[in-house]
Design a protein around this motif. Sequence first.
Motif, PDB file in Angstrom:
ATOM      1  N   ALA A 117       0.716  -1.065  -0.089  1.00 20.69           N
ATOM      2  CA  ALA A 117       0.111   0.148   0.169  1.00 20.69           C
ATOM      3  C   ALA A 117       0.869   1.322   0.099  1.00 20.69           C
ATOM      4  O   ALA A 117       0.805   2.245  -0.875  1.00 20.69           O
ATOM      5  CB  ALA A 117      -0.877  -0.030   0.984  1.00 20.69           C
ATOM      6  N   ASN A 118       1.907   1.238   1.012  1.00 17.16           N
ATOM      7  CA  ASN A 118       2.623   2.645   1.067  1.00 17.16           C
ATOM      8  C   ASN A 118       3.569   2.898  -0.324  1.00 17.16           C
ATOM      9  O   ASN A 118       3.586   4.068  -0.746  1.00 17.16           O
ATOM     10  CB  ASN A 118       3.547   2.548   2.047  1.00 17.16           C
ATOM     11  CG  ASN A 118       2.543   2.767   3.082  1.00 17.16           C
ATOM     12  OD1 ASN A 118       1.518   3.057   3.504  1.00 17.16           O
ATOM     13  ND2 ASN A 118       3.413   2.406   4.735  1.00 17.16           N
ATOM     14  N   ASN A 146      -5.381   6.241   3.497  1.00 18.60           N
ATOM     15  CA  ASN A 146      -5.357   7.383   2.140  1.00 18.60           C
ATOM     16  C   ASN A 146      -5.599   6.806   0.933  1.00 18.60           C
ATOM     17  O   ASN A 146      -6.022   7.344   0.295  1.00 18.60           O
ATOM     18  CB  ASN A 146      -3.889   8.371   2.547  1.00 18.60           C
ATOM     19  CG  ASN A 146      -3.850   9.060   3.770  1.00 18.60           C
ATOM     20  OD1 ASN A 146      -3.389   8.773   4.587  1.00 18.60           O
ATOM     21  ND2 ASN A 146      -4.454  10.181   3.621  1.00 18.60           N
ATOM     22  N   LEU A 147      -4.660   5.809   0.773  1.00 20.92           N
ATOM     23  CA  LEU A 147      -4.871   5.111  -0.453  1.00 20.92           C
ATOM     24  C   LEU A 147      -6.133   4.591  -0.915  1.00 20.92           C
ATOM     25  O   LEU A 147      -6.752   4.707  -2.114  1.00 20.92           O
ATOM     26  CB  LEU A 147      -3.821   3.850  -0.705  1.00 20.92           C
ATOM     27  CG  LEU A 147      -3.651   3.260  -1.986  1.00 20.92           C
ATOM     28  CD1 LEU A 147      -2.866   4.181  -2.826  1.00 20.92           C
ATOM     29  CD2 LEU A 147      -3.004   1.714  -1.779  1.00 20.92           C
ATOM     30  N   VAL A 190      -6.451  -2.829  -2.955  1.00 18.51           N
ATOM     31  CA  VAL A 190      -6.103  -2.645  -1.869  1.00 18.51           C
ATOM     32  C   VAL A 190      -7.570  -2.233  -0.923  1.00 18.51           C
ATOM     33  O   VAL A 190      -7.981  -2.563   0.161  1.00 18.51           O
ATOM     34  CB  VAL A 190      -5.010  -1.773  -1.269  1.00 18.51           C
ATOM     35  CG1 VAL A 190      -5.029  -1.641   0.048  1.00 18.51           C
ATOM     36  CG2 VAL A 190      -3.872  -2.148  -2.034  1.00 18.51           C
ATOM     37  N   ARG A 191      -8.137  -1.230  -1.739  1.00 22.28           N
ATOM     38  CA  ARG A 191      -9.396  -0.845  -1.111  1.00 22.28           C
ATOM     39  C   ARG A 191     -10.411  -2.010  -1.136  1.00 22.28           C
ATOM     40  O   ARG A 191     -11.138  -2.146   0.020  1.00 22.28           O
ATOM     41  CB  ARG A 191     -10.011   0.341  -2.135  1.00 22.28           C
ATOM     42  CG  ARG A 191     -11.274   0.815  -1.398  1.00 22.28           C
ATOM     43  CD  ARG A 191     -11.775   1.858  -2.441  1.00 22.28           C
ATOM     44  NE  ARG A 191     -10.925   2.971  -2.692  1.00 22.28           N
ATOM     45  CZ  ARG A 191     -10.219   3.226  -4.087  1.00 22.28           C
ATOM     46  NH1 ARG A 191     -10.445   2.517  -4.992  1.00 22.28           N
ATOM     47  NH2 ARG A 191      -9.182   4.032  -4.028  1.00 22.28           N
ATOM     48  N   VAL A 215      -9.557  -4.283   1.916  1.00 21.01           N
ATOM     49  CA  VAL A 215      -9.768  -3.809   3.184  1.00 21.01           C
ATOM     50  C   VAL A 215     -11.342  -3.759   3.550  1.00 21.01           C
ATOM     51  O   VAL A 215     -11.493  -4.157   4.711  1.00 21.01           O
ATOM     52  CB  VAL A 215      -9.175  -2.051   3.584  1.00 21.01           C
ATOM     53  CG1 VAL A 215      -9.564  -1.770   4.662  1.00 21.01           C
ATOM     54  CG2 VAL A 215      -7.462  -2.316   3.314  1.00 21.01           C
ATOM     55  N   GLU A 216     -11.918  -3.439   2.449  1.00 26.36           N
ATOM     56  CA  GLU A 216     -13.446  -3.218   2.751  1.00 26.36           C
ATOM     57  C   GLU A 216     -13.935  -4.582   3.164  1.00 26.36           C
ATOM     58  O   GLU A 216     -14.877  -5.036   3.675  1.00 26.36           O
ATOM     59  CB  GLU A 216     -14.129  -2.740   1.448  1.00 26.36           C
ATOM     60  CG  GLU A 216     -15.475  -2.374   1.610  1.00 26.36           C
ATOM     61  CD  GLU A 216     -15.669  -1.162   2.650  1.00 26.36           C
ATOM     62  OE1 GLU A 216     -17.113  -0.857   2.904  1.00 26.36           O
ATOM     63  OE2 GLU A 216     -14.671  -0.658   3.136  1.00 26.36           O
ATOM     64  N   ALA A 217     -13.345  -5.657   2.509  1.00 25.40           N
ATOM     65  CA  ALA A 217     -13.872  -7.125   2.733  1.00 25.40           C
ATOM     66  C   ALA A 217     -13.528  -7.552   4.146  1.00 25.40           C
ATOM     67  O   ALA A 217     -14.123  -8.411   4.575  1.00 25.40           O
ATOM     68  CB  ALA A 217     -13.218  -7.854   1.591  1.00 25.40           C
ATOM     69  N   ALA A 218     -12.702  -6.961   4.898  1.00 28.33           N
ATOM     70  CA  ALA A 218     -12.503  -7.426   6.194  1.00 28.33           C
ATOM     71  C   ALA A 218     -13.785  -7.057   7.022  1.00 28.33           C
ATOM     72  O   ALA A 218     -13.932  -7.702   8.223  1.00 28.33           O
ATOM     73  CB  ALA A 218     -11.109  -6.831   6.813  1.00 28.33           C
ATOM     74  N   PHE A 219     -14.694  -5.881   6.749  1.00 25.45           N
ATOM     75  CA  PHE A 219     -15.457  -5.356   7.687  1.00 25.45           C
ATOM     76  C   PHE A 219     -16.663  -6.235   8.006  1.00 25.45           C
ATOM     77  O   PHE A 219     -17.188  -5.952   9.162  1.00 25.45           O
ATOM     78  CB  PHE A 219     -15.761  -3.974   7.295  1.00 25.45           C
ATOM     79  CG  PHE A 219     -14.602  -3.133   7.754  1.00 25.45           C
ATOM     80  CD1 PHE A 219     -14.187  -2.933   8.871  1.00 25.45           C
ATOM     81  CD2 PHE A 219     -14.069  -2.483   6.625  1.00 25.45           C
ATOM     82  CE1 PHE A 219     -13.267  -2.065   9.137  1.00 25.45           C
ATOM     83  CE2 PHE A 219     -12.717  -1.376   6.873  1.00 25.45           C
ATOM     84  CZ  PHE A 219     -12.448  -1.466   8.146  1.00 25.45           C
TER      85      PHE A 219
END
Length: 435
Positions: free
Chosen positions: A279-280, A380-381, A335-336, A339-343
Amino acid sequence: MSARGLLERYASGDDPCEEVERALAAVEEWEPRLNAFAHVARDSALAQAEESRRRWRDDTARPLEGVPVAIKDLIDVAGQPTGWGTKVEPPRPARADAPLVARLRAAGAVLIGKTNCLEYAYGVAHLEIGQTNNPHDPSRTAGGSSGGSAAAVGAGIVPLAVGTDTGGSIRIPAAHCGIVGLKPSYGLVPLEGVFPLSWTLDHAGPLAGDVADAALMLGVLAGQAMAASAPRAPRIGVLRAHWPAAAENRATAAAMDAALYRLGAAELVEVTIPELGGANAALLDLLLPEASVIHRDLHARNPGGYAPGTRSQIEAGFDLPATRYVDAMREAARVRAAVEAAFPRVDLLLSPAVPFPAPHEDPEIGDAGDSEMLASGFANLTGHPALTLPCGAVDGLPVGLQLAGPLGRDAALLAAAQVVERMLGRASDTVGTTD
């Protein structure tokens, strides 16, 4: 005193003019040790306080009536100079308020001045301006790039301040100064009138003493209520990949482990998101060329006005291949989604806010090892909302943890963060609302 506490006192008859005078006196007491303020708007702040006094007497008080607020010096405040933390061009009085400032003004906030920042928010303090120092130890940095705003709140000068965040620039200084810093969901707070660093990555948001004050301020900045019910014991996904690995940062890792122990009433789940590993690097491949396009004309006009480190970053962005920029855009989407899939499994994702306490000087921007934005960059990404709140100390210096929530669910993140805050031993009221 929290913003909410001030509002309660005003409602009971206390005078906003006295509080604004106290804030202005606190600036004089702390400066130049902190180097937190680029401009103090004493006369206009006192005039605004007089109006707030009248409104409290007339029963027409607004949501932030009489609360002193400081604004990062990248953001336009009508009649006040914007200096951008640079010597490329002289400070220039703003003709109009940035929309987020106009919302604060319309809510009754008293704008006491502009806070110092790293040059154009690009990770380097200009030598002729200097870094902002930490109120817990003025020999150390307050962090960046919103260090002036964080120090002003951390020192108790103001209860609220505004910062901007492109890779952690609200959350990192908030962690170093022992306060709460919130990067909202991408696009929630308007950025017109805010000098950009990266159109794809920039956010603006509040710095505050606690989560409820951050929620109150975000409601004003976003123009919508930030009230939500919170799970009694949120499900927290622990991102162990963000724990510092270097031997010299073991104390920070230990402070984070101690914080997890105090969160024992919550459901803690170890979460692995492999996509976060890149990501970074993707963030930097977006940041460098976008910043260079933004600065192209300024750089051509006065390259010697920049700090050497800022100038070298701008020039590096000119040489980054377009293919890397396109690849980074595609990586951001990947990546978005990850991350969203973790929630669905957890309510929050937890990381250390910064892998080390405040250093003596701001480190260089990087994406390797225990970099300053080890945990902060991904939000931020991806645009996810994320905040930092204090969770302990190392050698007397604050340590913060970061909580990230689902996209567009800022109110839910704030409500759950208040539960976490209470578990960690910081008192907090219910999430505030705004008209």
